[in-house]
Write a protein that holds these residues in place. Structure first.
Motif, PDB file in Angstrom:
ATOM      1  N   LEU A  54      34.852  36.457  23.288  1.00  0.00           N
ATOM      2  CA  LEU A  54      35.968  37.302  22.597  1.00  0.00           C
ATOM      3  C   LEU A  54      36.838  37.756  23.695  1.00  0.00           C
ATOM      4  O   LEU A  54      38.242  37.722  23.470  1.00  0.00           O
ATOM      5  CB  LEU A  54      35.548  38.690  21.854  1.00  0.00           C
ATOM      6  N   LEU A  55      36.487  38.100  24.854  1.00  0.00           N
ATOM      7  CA  LEU A  55      37.399  38.589  26.052  1.00  0.00           C
ATOM      8  C   LEU A  55      38.114  37.438  26.581  1.00  0.00           C
ATOM      9  O   LEU A  55      39.462  37.242  26.657  1.00  0.00           O
ATOM     10  CB  LEU A  55      36.539  39.071  27.067  1.00  0.00           C
ATOM     11  N   VAL A  56      37.542  36.173  26.610  1.00  0.00           N
ATOM     12  CA  VAL A  56      38.104  34.855  26.941  1.00  0.00           C
ATOM     13  C   VAL A  56      38.948  34.461  26.032  1.00  0.00           C
ATOM     14  O   VAL A  56      40.143  34.147  26.344  1.00  0.00           O
ATOM     15  CB  VAL A  56      36.981  33.550  27.391  1.00  0.00           C
ATOM     16  N   GLN A  57      38.672  34.648  24.490  1.00  0.00           N
ATOM     17  CA  GLN A  57      39.727  34.200  23.606  1.00  0.00           C
ATOM     18  C   GLN A  57      40.921  35.074  23.629  1.00  0.00           C
ATOM     19  O   GLN A  57      41.956  34.445  23.610  1.00  0.00           O
ATOM     20  CB  GLN A  57      39.154  34.346  22.167  1.00  0.00           C
ATOM     21  N   ILE A 114      42.250  36.414  26.487  1.00  0.00           N
ATOM     22  CA  ILE A 114      42.772  35.986  27.669  1.00  0.00           C
ATOM     23  C   ILE A 114      43.764  34.718  27.631  1.00  0.00           C
ATOM     24  O   ILE A 114      44.805  34.676  28.256  1.00  0.00           O
ATOM     25  CB  ILE A 114      41.950  36.295  28.871  1.00  0.00           C
ATOM     26  N   MET A 115      43.150  33.937  26.639  1.00  0.00           N
ATOM     27  CA  MET A 115      43.592  32.476  26.666  1.00  0.00           C
ATOM     28  C   MET A 115      45.101  32.733  25.848  1.00  0.00           C
ATOM     29  O   MET A 115      45.883  31.849  25.918  1.00  0.00           O
ATOM     30  CB  MET A 115      42.816  31.730  25.623  1.00  0.00           C
ATOM     31  N   LYS A 116      45.547  33.724  25.527  1.00  0.00           N
ATOM     32  CA  LYS A 116      46.947  34.316  24.966  1.00  0.00           C
ATOM     33  C   LYS A 116      47.923  34.817  25.834  1.00  0.00           C
ATOM     34  O   LYS A 116      48.815  35.002  25.353  1.00  0.00           O
ATOM     35  CB  LYS A 116      46.721  35.087  23.731  1.00  0.00           C
ATOM     36  N   MET A 169      45.698  34.147  33.441  1.00  0.00           N
ATOM     37  CA  MET A 169      44.116  33.456  33.081  1.00  0.00           C
ATOM     38  C   MET A 169      43.579  32.541  34.100  1.00  0.00           C
ATOM     39  O   MET A 169      42.626  32.017  33.956  1.00  0.00           O
ATOM     40  CB  MET A 169      44.481  32.949  31.741  1.00  0.00           C
ATOM     41  N   GLY A 170      44.192  32.494  35.535  1.00  0.00           N
ATOM     42  CA  GLY A 170      43.760  31.930  36.447  1.00  0.00           C
ATOM     43  C   GLY A 170      42.292  31.677  36.681  1.00  0.00           C
ATOM     44  O   GLY A 170      41.740  30.406  36.807  1.00  0.00           O
ATOM     45  N   PRO A 171      41.821  33.056  37.007  1.00  0.00           N
ATOM     46  CA  PRO A 171      40.353  33.006  37.260  1.00  0.00           C
ATOM     47  C   PRO A 171      39.554  32.504  36.311  1.00  0.00           C
ATOM     48  O   PRO A 171      38.284  31.680  36.487  1.00  0.00           O
ATOM     49  CB  PRO A 171      40.099  34.649  37.355  1.00  0.00           C
ATOM     50  N   GLU A 179      37.156  26.506  22.529  1.00  0.00           N
ATOM     51  CA  GLU A 179      38.261  26.093  21.563  1.00  0.00           C
ATOM     52  C   GLU A 179      39.410  26.892  21.737  1.00  0.00           C
ATOM     53  O   GLU A 179      40.474  26.262  21.662  1.00  0.00           O
ATOM     54  CB  GLU A 179      37.746  26.570  20.050  1.00  0.00           C
ATOM     55  N   ALA A 180      39.300  28.186  22.354  1.00  0.00           N
ATOM     56  CA  ALA A 180      40.466  29.017  22.526  1.00  0.00           C
ATOM     57  C   ALA A 180      41.266  28.382  24.066  1.00  0.00           C
ATOM     58  O   ALA A 180      42.369  28.180  23.630  1.00  0.00           O
ATOM     59  CB  ALA A 180      39.991  30.453  22.742  1.00  0.00           C
TER      60      ALA A 180
END
Length: 110
Positions: free
Chosen positions: A29-32, A34-36, A42-44, A71-72
């Motif tokens: 959920l955190l990655v999803q 951050i993808m916004k 979102m580099g790291p 997917e995100a």
């Protein structure tokens, strides 16, 4: 760098026929989310996805939580096209396996 895709301890949340989860729900959920963000923020995570072993990347694609994070990344409007192409290129050897997998197929369709 620390990866939100860190594997769960052995036996933690094991599912018959699948083994332990590869990605945690909260990390996914955190990655999803951050993808916004802007590309610089979102580099790291993009670096982590781009440098992890491709076999592990394919395991993430077949994991319920991990597949949503991939997917995100692949559908994000803020992730550079070059990064998306690199991810897709790295997963190409596994595309048949992913397409036939009930969870991995969502990554291929996206």
């Amino acid at each position: 760098p620390i990866s939100p895709f860190a594997a769960a301890p052995a036996g933690a949340g094991a599912r018959p026929g699948f083994g332990p989860p590869v990605a945690g729900v909260l990390g996914s959920l955190l990655v999803q989310a951050i993808m916004k963000f802007k590309e610089a923020d979102m580099g790291p995570i993009l670096t982590s996805l781009g440098t992890m072993p491709v076999e592990y990347l394919s395991r993430i694609a077949c994991d319920p939580a991990g597949s949503r994070a991939l997917e995100a990344a692949l559908s994000s409007t803020t992730v550079p096209l070059k990064v998306k192409h690199k991810l897709a290129e790295r997963l190409t050897p596994f595309v048949v396996m992913l397409a036939a997998h009930r969870i991995g197929s969502h990554v291929v369709e996206g």
